[in-house]
Write a protein that holds these residues in place. Structure first.
Motif, PDB file in Angstrom:
ATOM      1  N   GLN A 109       7.793 -28.139  17.308  1.00  0.00           N
ATOM      2  CA  GLN A 109       6.951 -27.906  18.476  1.00  0.00           C
ATOM      3  C   GLN A 109       7.584 -28.448  19.758  1.00  0.00           C
ATOM      4  O   GLN A 109       6.909 -28.679  20.758  1.00  0.00           O
ATOM      5  N   THR A 110       8.904 -28.667  19.724  1.00  0.00           N
ATOM      6  CA  THR A 110       9.648 -29.124  20.889  1.00  0.00           C
ATOM      7  C   THR A 110       9.757 -27.989  21.894  1.00  0.00           C
ATOM      8  O   THR A 110       9.950 -26.836  21.515  1.00  0.00           O
ATOM      9  N   LEU A 111       9.630 -28.311  23.182  1.00  0.00           N
ATOM     10  CA  LEU A 111       9.797 -27.287  24.210  1.00  0.00           C
ATOM     11  C   LEU A 111      11.279 -26.974  24.364  1.00  0.00           C
ATOM     12  O   LEU A 111      12.101 -27.876  24.537  1.00  0.00           O
ATOM     13  N   LYS A 112      11.601 -25.679  24.278  1.00  0.00           N
ATOM     14  CA  LYS A 112      12.985 -25.229  24.385  1.00  0.00           C
ATOM     15  C   LYS A 112      13.067 -24.044  25.336  1.00  0.00           C
ATOM     16  O   LYS A 112      12.086 -23.331  25.552  1.00  0.00           O
ATOM     17  N   ALA A 113      14.253 -23.822  25.861  1.00  0.00           N
ATOM     18  CA  ALA A 113      14.498 -22.651  26.716  1.00  0.00           C
ATOM     19  C   ALA A 113      14.612 -21.416  25.829  1.00  0.00           C
ATOM     20  O   ALA A 113      15.071 -21.507  24.688  1.00  0.00           O
ATOM     21  N   PRO A 114      14.191 -20.255  26.318  1.00  0.00           N
ATOM     22  CA  PRO A 114      14.340 -19.026  25.525  1.00  0.00           C
ATOM     23  C   PRO A 114      15.777 -18.818  25.051  1.00  0.00           C
ATOM     24  O   PRO A 114      16.006 -18.357  23.931  1.00  0.00           O
ATOM     25  N   SER A 115      16.748 -19.177  25.870  1.00  0.00           N
ATOM     26  CA  SER A 115      18.156 -18.988  25.518  1.00  0.00           C
ATOM     27  C   SER A 115      18.621 -19.934  24.406  1.00  0.00           C
ATOM     28  O   SER A 115      19.699 -19.743  23.853  1.00  0.00           O
ATOM     29  N   GLU A 116      17.807 -20.921  24.043  1.00  0.00           N
ATOM     30  CA  GLU A 116      18.128 -21.842  22.951  1.00  0.00           C
ATOM     31  C   GLU A 116      17.532 -21.391  21.615  1.00  0.00           C
ATOM     32  O   GLU A 116      17.808 -21.994  20.592  1.00  0.00           O
ATOM     33  N   LEU A 117      16.708 -20.359  21.669  1.00  0.00           N
ATOM     34  CA  LEU A 117      15.993 -19.903  20.477  1.00  0.00           C
ATOM     35  C   LEU A 117      16.512 -18.550  20.005  1.00  0.00           C
ATOM     36  O   LEU A 117      17.176 -17.831  20.753  1.00  0.00           O
ATOM     37  N   TYR A 118      16.173 -18.211  18.757  1.00  0.00           N
ATOM     38  CA  TYR A 118      16.629 -16.963  18.147  1.00  0.00           C
ATOM     39  C   TYR A 118      15.449 -16.039  17.870  1.00  0.00           C
ATOM     40  O   TYR A 118      14.316 -16.479  17.677  1.00  0.00           O
ATOM     41  N   ASP A 119      15.766 -14.756  17.824  1.00  0.00           N
ATOM     42  CA  ASP A 119      14.769 -13.715  17.618  1.00  0.00           C
ATOM     43  C   ASP A 119      14.295 -13.727  16.161  1.00  0.00           C
ATOM     44  O   ASP A 119      15.086 -13.482  15.248  1.00  0.00           O
ATOM     45  N   PRO A 120      13.003 -13.980  15.923  1.00  0.00           N
ATOM     46  CA  PRO A 120      12.482 -14.028  14.560  1.00  0.00           C
ATOM     47  C   PRO A 120      12.375 -12.663  13.888  1.00  0.00           C
ATOM     48  O   PRO A 120      12.079 -12.576  12.697  1.00  0.00           O
ATOM     49  N   GLU A 121      12.621 -11.597  14.622  1.00  0.00           N
ATOM     50  CA  GLU A 121      12.562 -10.263  14.038  1.00  0.00           C
ATOM     51  C   GLU A 121      13.924  -9.786  13.530  1.00  0.00           C
ATOM     52  O   GLU A 121      14.049  -8.641  13.091  1.00  0.00           O
ATOM     53  N   PRO A 123      16.194 -10.275  10.549  1.00  0.00           N
ATOM     54  CA  PRO A 123      16.117 -10.881   9.213  1.00  0.00           C
ATOM     55  C   PRO A 123      17.296 -11.787   8.865  1.00  0.00           C
ATOM     56  O   PRO A 123      17.115 -12.825   8.238  1.00  0.00           O
ATOM     57  N   GLN A 124      18.508 -11.410   9.280  1.00  0.00           N
ATOM     58  CA  GLN A 124      19.688 -12.219   8.965  1.00  0.00           C
ATOM     59  C   GLN A 124      19.586 -13.610   9.600  1.00  0.00           C
ATOM     60  O   GLN A 124      20.007 -14.606   9.003  1.00  0.00           O
ATOM     61  N   LEU A 125      19.033 -13.672  10.801  1.00  0.00           N
ATOM     62  CA  LEU A 125      18.888 -14.961  11.470  1.00  0.00           C
ATOM     63  C   LEU A 125      17.862 -15.837  10.745  1.00  0.00           C
ATOM     64  O   LEU A 125      18.047 -17.055  10.639  1.00  0.00           O
ATOM     65  N   LEU A 126      16.799 -15.211  10.257  1.00  0.00           N
ATOM     66  CA  LEU A 126      15.779 -15.963   9.515  1.00  0.00           C
ATOM     67  C   LEU A 126      16.373 -16.621   8.276  1.00  0.00           C
ATOM     68  O   LEU A 126      15.982 -17.719   7.887  1.00  0.00           O
ATOM     69  N   THR A 127      17.333 -15.953   7.674  1.00  0.00           N
ATOM     70  CA  THR A 127      17.987 -16.473   6.474  1.00  0.00           C
ATOM     71  C   THR A 127      18.941 -17.617   6.803  1.00  0.00           C
ATOM     72  O   THR A 127      19.009 -18.603   6.081  1.00  0.00           O
ATOM     73  N   LEU A 128      19.666 -17.483   7.910  1.00  0.00           N
ATOM     74  CA  LEU A 128      20.712 -18.444   8.245  1.00  0.00           C
ATOM     75  C   LEU A 128      20.248 -19.673   9.015  1.00  0.00           C
ATOM     76  O   LEU A 128      20.802 -20.754   8.846  1.00  0.00           O
ATOM     77  N   MET A 129      19.269 -19.501   9.875  1.00  0.00           N
ATOM     78  CA  MET A 129      18.892 -20.573  10.792  1.00  0.00           C
ATOM     79  C   MET A 129      17.681 -21.351  10.265  1.00  0.00           C
ATOM     80  O   MET A 129      16.842 -20.790   9.562  1.00  0.00           O
ATOM     81  N   ASN A 130      17.576 -22.617  10.675  1.00  0.00           N
ATOM     82  CA  ASN A 130      16.386 -23.378  10.289  1.00  0.00           C
ATOM     83  C   ASN A 130      15.198 -22.934  11.149  1.00  0.00           C
ATOM     84  O   ASN A 130      15.378 -22.350  12.217  1.00  0.00           O
ATOM     85  N   GLN A 131      14.020 -23.209  10.686  1.00  0.00           N
ATOM     86  CA  GLN A 131      12.790 -22.739  11.336  1.00  0.00           C
ATOM     87  C   GLN A 131      12.681 -23.184  12.783  1.00  0.00           C
ATOM     88  O   GLN A 131      12.092 -22.498  13.610  1.00  0.00           O
ATOM     89  N   ASP A 132      13.234 -24.335  13.111  1.00  0.00           N
ATOM     90  CA  ASP A 132      13.104 -24.855  14.467  1.00  0.00           C
ATOM     91  C   ASP A 132      13.967 -24.105  15.473  1.00  0.00           C
ATOM     92  O   ASP A 132      13.907 -24.364  16.659  1.00  0.00           O
ATOM     93  N   SER A 133      14.748 -23.152  14.995  1.00  0.00           N
ATOM     94  CA  SER A 133      15.587 -22.333  15.869  1.00  0.00           C
ATOM     95  C   SER A 133      14.836 -21.125  16.419  1.00  0.00           C
ATOM     96  O   SER A 133      15.401 -20.329  17.165  1.00  0.00           O
ATOM     97  N   PHE A 134      13.562 -20.983  16.044  1.00  0.00           N
ATOM     98  CA  PHE A 134      12.755 -19.828  16.431  1.00  0.00           C
ATOM     99  C   PHE A 134      11.542 -20.275  17.246  1.00  0.00           C
ATOM    100  O   PHE A 134      11.087 -21.410  17.124  1.00  0.00           O
TER     101      PHE A 134
END
Length: 178
Positions: A109-121, A123-134
């Motif tokens: 629940q940390t505030l992040k810039a949009p450019s620091e986050l990944y698109d949850p739609e 699927p490959q990113l959902l597999t590779l990245m930890n949940q806090d990256s979305f």
């Protein structure tokens, strides 16, 4: 109109058509108005009209971390839904938001810039990245995701990020071996 004593700047501001959520962020430098006639009168009396983009930059963002997530989310949702209209009045607003930390991440629940986050739609990113990256699930609405993409939500991995993921996986596997 609600009259309150001045606290800091010595100048009065009006924010036309302020929502209930926006009013929660107003300092004592603001005059709450309920009609365009009041706005016009206050401007004639010397109050300065503040744009939505300036209000967000100068008032909301500095206070966002202290606001409840419900209040912050509602205001952020309003900004994201109205992003094209706001950007049409302030050409720099889009770039400003791209690098500003105002979107809650999914896990911490940390505030992040949009450019620091990944698109949850993606699927490959959902597999590779930890949940806090979305972004938090609150932002999974297609309209909000569209605005976040325009603000730099990442849909691909850079080589540095791939290397980071590999190092993280290696680190986790060595912890498990011990």
């Amino acid at each position: 109109t609600k009259w309150v004593p001045m606290s800091r700047s010595g100048r009065w501001y009006v924010l036309p058509a302020a929502s209930e959520e926006e009013r929660m962020f107003m300092t004592s430098d603001f005059l709450a108005t309920f009609s365009n006639t009041e706005v016009d009168l206050l401007i004639l009396l010397g109050a300065k009209k503040m744009s939505k983009s300036d209000f967000f930059k100068k008032v909301v963002l500095p206070q966002l971390s202290q606001a409840s997530s419900e209040l912050g989310d509602k205001l952020i949702q309003d900004i994201l839904v109205n992003l094209p209209s706001i950007c049409s009045h302030d050409s720099e607003f889009n770039e400003f938001l791209s690098n500003s930390k105002f979107i809650r991440s999914s896990e911490s629940q940390t505030l992040k810039a949009p450019s620091e986050l990944y698109d949850p739609e993606v699927p490959q990113l959902l597999t590779l990245m930890n949940q806090d990256s979305f972004p938090d699930e609150f932002y999974m609405n297609p309209d909000l995701l569209l605005s976040l993409r325009k603000l730099g939500l990442q849909s691909t991995l850079s080589w540095d990020t791939v290397l980071e993921c590999a190092c993280s996986i290696e680190s986790e596997s060595t912890k498990g071996d011990q």
